[in-house]
Design a protein around this motif. Structure first.
Motif, PDB file in Angstrom:
ATOM      1  N   THR A  84       0.766  -1.019   0.064  1.00  0.00           N
ATOM      2  CA  THR A  84       0.101  -0.121   0.100  1.00  0.00           C
ATOM      3  C   THR A  84       0.921   1.131   0.146  1.00  0.00           C
ATOM      4  N   TRP A  85       0.451   2.097  -0.705  1.00  0.00           N
ATOM      5  CA  TRP A  85       1.400   3.441  -0.870  1.00  0.00           C
ATOM      6  C   TRP A  85       0.538   4.621  -1.278  1.00  0.00           C
ATOM      7  N   LEU A  86       1.040   5.669  -1.172  1.00  0.00           N
ATOM      8  CA  LEU A  86       0.391   7.021  -1.503  1.00  0.00           C
ATOM      9  C   LEU A  86       1.565   7.815  -2.583  1.00  0.00           C
ATOM     10  N   ASP A  87       0.794   7.833  -3.378  1.00  0.00           N
ATOM     11  CA  ASP A  87       1.412   8.615  -4.716  1.00  0.00           C
ATOM     12  C   ASP A  87       1.863  10.348  -4.223  1.00  0.00           C
ATOM     13  N   SER A  88       2.468  10.933  -5.161  1.00  0.00           N
ATOM     14  CA  SER A  88       2.900  12.329  -4.799  1.00  0.00           C
ATOM     15  C   SER A  88       1.723  13.382  -4.475  1.00  0.00           C
ATOM     16  N   SER A  89       0.584  12.882  -4.927  1.00  0.00           N
ATOM     17  CA  SER A  89      -0.618  13.734  -4.893  1.00  0.00           C
ATOM     18  C   SER A  89      -1.367  13.380  -3.554  1.00  0.00           C
ATOM     19  N   GLY A  90      -1.088  12.307  -2.970  1.00  0.00           N
ATOM     20  CA  GLY A  90      -1.531  11.946  -1.601  1.00  0.00           C
ATOM     21  C   GLY A  90      -2.657  10.827  -2.000  1.00  0.00           C
ATOM     22  N   ALA A  91      -2.779  10.482  -3.125  1.00  0.00           N
ATOM     23  CA  ALA A  91      -3.779   9.174  -3.453  1.00  0.00           C
ATOM     24  C   ALA A  91      -3.192   7.947  -2.912  1.00  0.00           C
ATOM     25  N   GLN A  92      -4.218   7.052  -2.305  1.00  0.00           N
ATOM     26  CA  GLN A  92      -3.707   5.881  -1.955  1.00  0.00           C
ATOM     27  C   GLN A  92      -3.799   4.616  -3.042  1.00  0.00           C
ATOM     28  N   HIS A  93      -2.828   3.706  -3.108  1.00  0.00           N
ATOM     29  CA  HIS A  93      -2.826   2.843  -3.999  1.00  0.00           C
ATOM     30  C   HIS A  93      -2.449   1.503  -3.334  1.00  0.00           C
ATOM     31  N   SER A  94      -2.948   0.255  -3.842  1.00  0.00           N
ATOM     32  CA  SER A  94      -2.371  -0.891  -3.301  1.00  0.00           C
ATOM     33  C   SER A  94      -2.226  -1.857  -4.574  1.00  0.00           C
ATOM     34  N   ALA A  95      -1.219  -3.002  -4.431  1.00  0.00           N
ATOM     35  CA  ALA A  95      -1.184  -3.987  -5.408  1.00  0.00           C
ATOM     36  C   ALA A  95      -0.347  -5.091  -4.718  1.00  0.00           C
ATOM     37  N   THR A  96      -0.910  -6.318  -5.259  1.00  0.00           N
ATOM     38  CA  THR A  96      -0.218  -7.626  -4.837  1.00  0.00           C
ATOM     39  C   THR A  96       0.886  -7.778  -5.816  1.00  0.00           C
ATOM     40  N   VAL A  97       2.028  -7.929  -5.357  1.00  0.00           N
ATOM     41  CA  VAL A  97       3.259  -8.320  -5.820  1.00  0.00           C
ATOM     42  C   VAL A  97       3.949  -9.544  -5.293  1.00  0.00           C
ATOM     43  N   THR A  98       4.663 -10.256  -6.175  1.00  0.00           N
ATOM     44  CA  THR A  98       5.509 -11.145  -5.915  1.00  0.00           C
ATOM     45  C   THR A  98       6.859 -10.820  -5.661  1.00  0.00           C
ATOM     46  N   LEU A  99       7.562 -11.219  -4.275  1.00  0.00           N
ATOM     47  CA  LEU A  99       8.757 -10.838  -4.142  1.00  0.00           C
ATOM     48  C   LEU A  99       9.708 -11.460  -5.035  1.00  0.00           C
ATOM     49  N   ALA A 100      10.899 -10.649  -5.437  1.00  0.00           N
ATOM     50  CA  ALA A 100      11.946 -11.484  -6.158  1.00  0.00           C
ATOM     51  C   ALA A 100      13.118 -11.680  -5.258  1.00  0.00           C
ATOM     52  N   GLN A 101      13.834 -12.646  -5.897  1.00  0.00           N
ATOM     53  CA  GLN A 101      15.308 -12.761  -4.982  1.00  0.00           C
ATOM     54  C   GLN A 101      16.114 -11.501  -5.201  1.00  0.00           C
ATOM     55  N   GLY A 102      16.666 -11.200  -3.996  1.00  0.00           N
ATOM     56  CA  GLY A 102      17.229  -9.836  -3.895  1.00  0.00           C
ATOM     57  C   GLY A 102      18.758 -10.153  -4.054  1.00  0.00           C
ATOM     58  N   PRO A 103      19.424  -9.080  -4.411  1.00  0.00           N
ATOM     59  CA  PRO A 103      21.069  -9.269  -4.477  1.00  0.00           C
ATOM     60  C   PRO A 103      21.667  -9.820  -3.104  1.00  0.00           C
ATOM     61  N   ALA A 104      22.511 -10.351  -3.206  1.00  0.00           N
ATOM     62  CA  ALA A 104      23.257 -10.942  -1.709  1.00  0.00           C
ATOM     63  C   ALA A 104      23.544  -9.840  -1.003  1.00  0.00           C
ATOM     64  N   ALA A 105      23.602  -9.915   0.298  1.00  0.00           N
ATOM     65  CA  ALA A 105      23.691  -8.797   1.365  1.00  0.00           C
ATOM     66  C   ALA A 105      25.397  -8.448   1.353  1.00  0.00           C
TER      67      ALA A 105
END
Length: 105
Positions: A84-105
């Motif tokens: 869930t996020w707010l865009d630069s105008s303050g409007a709320q959005h949400s989306a379902t995402v599948t997390l990826a494999q991140g770079p090694a720490a």
């Protein structure tokens, strides 16, 4: 680690005048301010952009950049989460995402 694909900084107001935020009015006062989005990442696919503020992962409120990192650390690559996020105008959005494999720490 699980990877959303954003570069963030805390969006708390502090001493600045909403640095990194465009417009006026309903700018978020807490959350993880997106400074950049990695091309081809889950965040880019969901439509997040620099200047947006992540305020939640699933049912967990995100109030700082560290909070976003902690919320993502509780997941594995391949997990689906609702962002869930707010865009630069303050409007709320949400989306379902599948997390990826991140770079090694």
């Amino acid at each position: 680690p699980a990877f959303l694909g954003v570069q963030v900084q805390s969006a708390t107001a502090g001493t600045g005048t909403g640095r990194g935020r465009s417009g006026s009015g309903n700018a978020a006062t807490s959350g993880a301010l997106i400074a950049g989005v990695v091309d081809g990442s889950p965040a880019a696919d969901a439509g997040l952009a620099a200047g947006d503020t992540v305020v939640g992962i699933d049912s967990t409120a995100v109030t700082t950049a560290d909070g976003l990192s902690a919320a993502l650390a509780a997941h594995e690559p391949g997990d689906s989460v609702t962002v869930t996020w707010l865009d630069s105008s303050g409007a709320q959005h949400s989306a379902t995402v599948t997390l990826a494999q991140g770079p090694a720490a």
